[in-house]
Scaffold this motif. Structure first.
Motif, PDB file in Angstrom:
ATOM      1  N   ASN A 153     105.571  45.151  46.669  1.00 49.40           N
ATOM      2  CA  ASN A 153     104.510  45.773  45.898  1.00 49.40           C
ATOM      3  C   ASN A 153     103.237  45.882  46.730  1.00 49.40           C
ATOM      4  N   THR A 154     102.364  46.762  46.327  1.00 50.35           N
ATOM      5  CA  THR A 154     101.075  46.910  46.998  1.00 50.35           C
ATOM      6  C   THR A 154     100.342  45.575  47.027  1.00 50.35           C
ATOM      7  N   ASP A 155      99.797  45.228  48.179  1.00 49.20           N
ATOM      8  CA  ASP A 155      99.028  43.994  48.420  1.00 49.20           C
ATOM      9  C   ASP A 155      99.901  42.749  48.539  1.00 49.20           C
ATOM     10  N   GLN A 156     101.216  42.895  48.430  1.00 51.78           N
ATOM     11  CA  GLN A 156     102.086  41.746  48.694  1.00 51.78           C
ATOM     12  C   GLN A 156     102.023  41.407  50.173  1.00 51.78           C
ATOM     13  N   ILE A 157     101.982  40.123  50.519  1.00 52.61           N
ATOM     14  CA  ILE A 157     101.872  39.716  51.905  1.00 52.61           C
ATOM     15  C   ILE A 157     103.190  39.994  52.632  1.00 52.61           C
ATOM     16  N   LEU A 158     103.081  40.781  53.702  1.00 51.55           N
ATOM     17  CA  LEU A 158     104.255  41.149  54.488  1.00 51.55           C
ATOM     18  C   LEU A 158     104.523  40.169  55.621  1.00 51.55           C
ATOM     19  N   ALA A 159     103.458  39.728  56.267  1.00 57.77           N
ATOM     20  CA  ALA A 159     103.617  38.873  57.446  1.00 57.77           C
ATOM     21  C   ALA A 159     102.306  38.160  57.717  1.00 57.77           C
ATOM     22  N   THR A 160     102.396  37.065  58.442  1.00 56.89           N
ATOM     23  CA  THR A 160     101.205  36.438  59.013  1.00 56.89           C
ATOM     24  C   THR A 160     101.249  36.681  60.508  1.00 56.89           C
ATOM     25  N   VAL A 161     100.089  37.024  61.062  1.00 54.65           N
ATOM     26  CA  VAL A 161      99.998  37.292  62.498  1.00 54.65           C
ATOM     27  C   VAL A 161      98.854  36.473  63.076  1.00 54.65           C
ATOM     28  N   GLU A 162      98.963  36.179  64.349  1.00 55.07           N
ATOM     29  CA  GLU A 162      97.921  35.423  65.033  1.00 55.07           C
ATOM     30  C   GLU A 162      97.244  36.308  66.059  1.00 55.07           C
ATOM     31  N   THR A 163      95.958  36.447  65.916  1.00 58.66           N
ATOM     32  CA  THR A 163      95.168  37.159  66.913  1.00 58.66           C
ATOM     33  C   THR A 163      94.531  36.137  67.843  1.00 58.66           C
ATOM     34  N   ALA A 164      93.712  36.613  68.742  1.00 59.00           N
ATOM     35  CA  ALA A 164      93.011  35.698  69.626  1.00 59.00           C
ATOM     36  C   ALA A 164      91.984  34.877  68.884  1.00 59.00           C
ATOM     37  N   LYS A 165      91.725  35.206  67.631  1.00 61.64           N
ATOM     38  CA  LYS A 165      90.625  34.564  66.922  1.00 61.64           C
ATOM     39  C   LYS A 165      90.991  33.941  65.589  1.00 61.64           C
ATOM     40  N   ALA A 166      92.092  34.334  64.990  1.00 64.65           N
ATOM     41  CA  ALA A 166      92.408  33.807  63.666  1.00 64.65           C
ATOM     42  C   ALA A 166      93.860  34.099  63.321  1.00 64.65           C
ATOM     43  N   ILE A 167      94.348  33.401  62.288  1.00 70.52           N
ATOM     44  CA  ILE A 167      95.643  33.709  61.689  1.00 70.52           C
ATOM     45  C   ILE A 167      95.359  34.558  60.457  1.00 70.52           C
ATOM     46  N   VAL A 198      83.632  25.805  71.198  1.00 66.41           N
ATOM     47  CA  VAL A 198      84.334  24.771  70.443  1.00 66.41           C
ATOM     48  C   VAL A 198      85.730  24.609  71.045  1.00 66.41           C
ATOM     49  N   ASP A 199      86.033  23.408  71.494  1.00 68.00           N
ATOM     50  CA  ASP A 199      87.334  23.109  72.101  1.00 68.00           C
ATOM     51  C   ASP A 199      88.339  22.733  71.022  1.00 68.00           C
ATOM     52  N   THR A 200      89.523  23.365  71.050  1.00 70.62           N
ATOM     53  CA  THR A 200      90.592  23.039  70.107  1.00 70.62           C
ATOM     54  C   THR A 200      91.918  22.957  70.855  1.00 70.62           C
ATOM     55  N   ASP A 201      92.939  22.450  70.166  1.00 68.41           N
ATOM     56  CA  ASP A 201      94.272  22.387  70.768  1.00 68.41           C
ATOM     57  C   ASP A 201      94.814  23.778  71.066  1.00 68.41           C
ATOM     58  N   GLN A 202      94.404  24.775  70.286  1.00 66.38           N
ATOM     59  CA  GLN A 202      94.884  26.145  70.478  1.00 66.38           C
ATOM     60  C   GLN A 202      94.163  26.855  71.619  1.00 66.38           C
ATOM     61  N   ASN A 234      78.558  23.034  61.085  1.00 66.61           N
ATOM     62  CA  ASN A 234      79.673  22.269  60.521  1.00 66.61           C
ATOM     63  C   ASN A 234      80.702  23.191  59.880  1.00 66.61           C
ATOM     64  N   ARG A 235      80.207  24.197  59.163  1.00 59.78           N
ATOM     65  CA  ARG A 235      81.122  25.132  58.500  1.00 59.78           C
ATOM     66  C   ARG A 235      81.920  25.932  59.518  1.00 59.78           C
ATOM     67  N   LEU A 236      81.245  26.421  60.555  1.00 59.15           N
ATOM     68  CA  LEU A 236      81.942  27.200  61.573  1.00 59.15           C
ATOM     69  C   LEU A 236      83.013  26.373  62.265  1.00 59.15           C
ATOM     70  N   ARG A 237      82.688  25.134  62.616  1.00 63.93           N
ATOM     71  CA  ARG A 237      83.660  24.283  63.297  1.00 63.93           C
ATOM     72  C   ARG A 237      84.864  23.986  62.419  1.00 63.93           C
ATOM     73  N   GLU A 238      84.625  23.750  61.135  1.00 66.40           N
ATOM     74  CA  GLU A 238      85.730  23.498  60.215  1.00 66.40           C
ATOM     75  C   GLU A 238      86.614  24.732  60.095  1.00 66.40           C
ATOM     76  N   ASP A 239      85.997  25.899  60.003  1.00 69.11           N
ATOM     77  CA  ASP A 239      86.772  27.140  59.925  1.00 69.11           C
ATOM     78  C   ASP A 239      87.580  27.373  61.194  1.00 69.11           C
ATOM     79  N   VAL A 280      88.784  24.977  63.239  1.00 68.78           N
ATOM     80  CA  VAL A 280      89.892  24.018  63.244  1.00 68.78           C
ATOM     81  C   VAL A 280      90.994  24.458  62.288  1.00 68.78           C
ATOM     82  N   GLN A 281      90.602  24.986  61.133  1.00 66.36           N
ATOM     83  CA  GLN A 281      91.576  25.409  60.132  1.00 66.36           C
ATOM     84  C   GLN A 281      92.143  26.801  60.416  1.00 66.36           C
TER      85      GLN A 281
END
Length: 371
Positions: A30-44, A243-247, A270-275, A277-278
């Protein structure tokens, strides 16, 4: 539509790696149903369906890289629209001598194949040798049996190479681009911080000092176009904070640090760093920096030559705070000292401008307190 192409995921994000398909071939969606998750250089990022329909074909598997505009999937039962297809799929040559390049509706990891004979390709498959982006020793880069055997020996001796993905891959590209285009010069200096309180917020002090430096010398808070040899002076100080992360390395952007309270800046950081990491940080929050801060001293290192990434022209690095014997009023004392490293693009800023910026940073950090 017949083909649903990978949509534009934001400025500076030309590709994405498929993390997981949420649907299978033959499924009704259906429209707006999630088809896939993808990873860019900046986010999932989750990719929603643009319409109702039945999935006829998925282009690529988990781990494949898809470029913006390339087909992600095909819907069944619709008329073909050549305007939605990227390129034209060219079949492999039937020649017994070589395989050729091909482009079109295929994952980017499959969009390039080295020239090699069927026998050599069979050998590579039998020895489990990855040949992506490998330059062969033959004419026009053709791979030979010797090339394959040499690669197999390297794999046995050192283990298989792990291809860079997502953030690390984009970081590698950005660093290579910066190294090729920027004319870097680094200034090193120490600042005496013995008057600081024991519980001083080091990062906030550095952010405040960067703002003071930009106000004293605006020439380092600019965007520089190396192709046009033009610079854009910026009124707002948007600080990229490494910000250094495992990724890999992320550089979220704190907006307008020159006109915000310290409390507000700390909450935003603090908010940016949490975002980060997540991995939920929006791509827009990683764009538009006008100058960069790297507080690598929280881990290790006294001085460095931080990399300036265009279009910015400067990055300030802060090393490990240490106690050091220094002369003060003809006496020998032990004070806490913070080492600083300022790298700037000498195409866009003069040595005098960089030194004045650094002087203002030092003067601000030397203050007992800030408000």
């Amino acid at each position: 539509m017949k083909y649903f192409k990978l949509p534009d995921l934001g400025e500076g994000l030309p590709e994405a790696e498929i993390v997981e398909w949420k649907i299978n071939e033959g499924d009704s969606v259906n429209t707006d149903q999630i088809l896939a998750t993808v990873e860019t250089a900046k986010a999932i990022i989750e990719i929603p369906s643009p319409q109702n329909g039945v999935i006829a074909h998925l282009f690529g598997q988990a781990g494949d890289t898809i470029h913006t505009g390339e087909p992600l999937l095909e819907f069944a039962g619709e008329e073909d629209d050549s305007g939605t297809v990227v390129g034209e799929l060219k079949q492999e040559s039937n020649s017994a001598s070589t395989d050729h390049f091909f482009i079109g509706a295929a994952p980017s990891t499959q969009a390039y194949r080295q020239k090699m004979t069927p026998a050599v390709r069979s050998l590579a498959h039998r020895l489990d040798v990855a040949t992506h982006n490998v330059q062969g020793s033959g004419q026009d880069g053709q791979l030979s049996a010797d090339d394959i055997e040499r690669l197999a020996k390297t794999d046995r001796t050192h283990g298989k190479a792990e291809p860079l993905r997502g953030v690390r891959k984009q970081m590698a590209r950005n660093m290579a681009l910066a190294h090729a285009s920027v004319v870097p010069v680094t200034l090193y200096e120490d600042v005496d911080i013995h008057t600081w309180a024991v519980a001083e917020d080091i990062t906030i002090r550095l952010i405040h000092a960067v703002a003071a430096g930009c106000k004293a010398e605006p020439a380092l808070n600019v965007w520089f176009d190396g192709q046009q040899l033009a610079r854009r002076m910026l009124n707002q100080i948007n600080l990229g904070v490494a910000v250094d992360t495992d990724q890999g390395l992320f550089v979220p952007v704190l907006r307008d640090i020159g006109n915000r309270s310290l409390k507000d800046i700390r909450a935003g950081l603090n908010r940016l760093r949490e975002d980060v990491v997540q991995r939920t940080i929006p791509p827009a929050e990683l764009q538009g920096s006008s100058i960069t801060l790297s507080n690598f001293g929280t881990i290790a290192g006294r001085y460095a030559s931080p990399i300036v990434v265009p279009p910015t022209v400067a990055i300030l690095g802060a090393g490990v705070i240490r106690e050091q014997v220094i002369p003060v009023d003809s006496k020998v004392v032990i004070h806490r000292v913070m080492p600083l490293s300022l790298t700037f693009d000498h195409r866009a800023a003069t040595g005098g401008e960089a030194a004045r910026f650094l002087r203002a940073v030092i003067d601000d950090l030397a203050e007992e307190s800030i408000s």
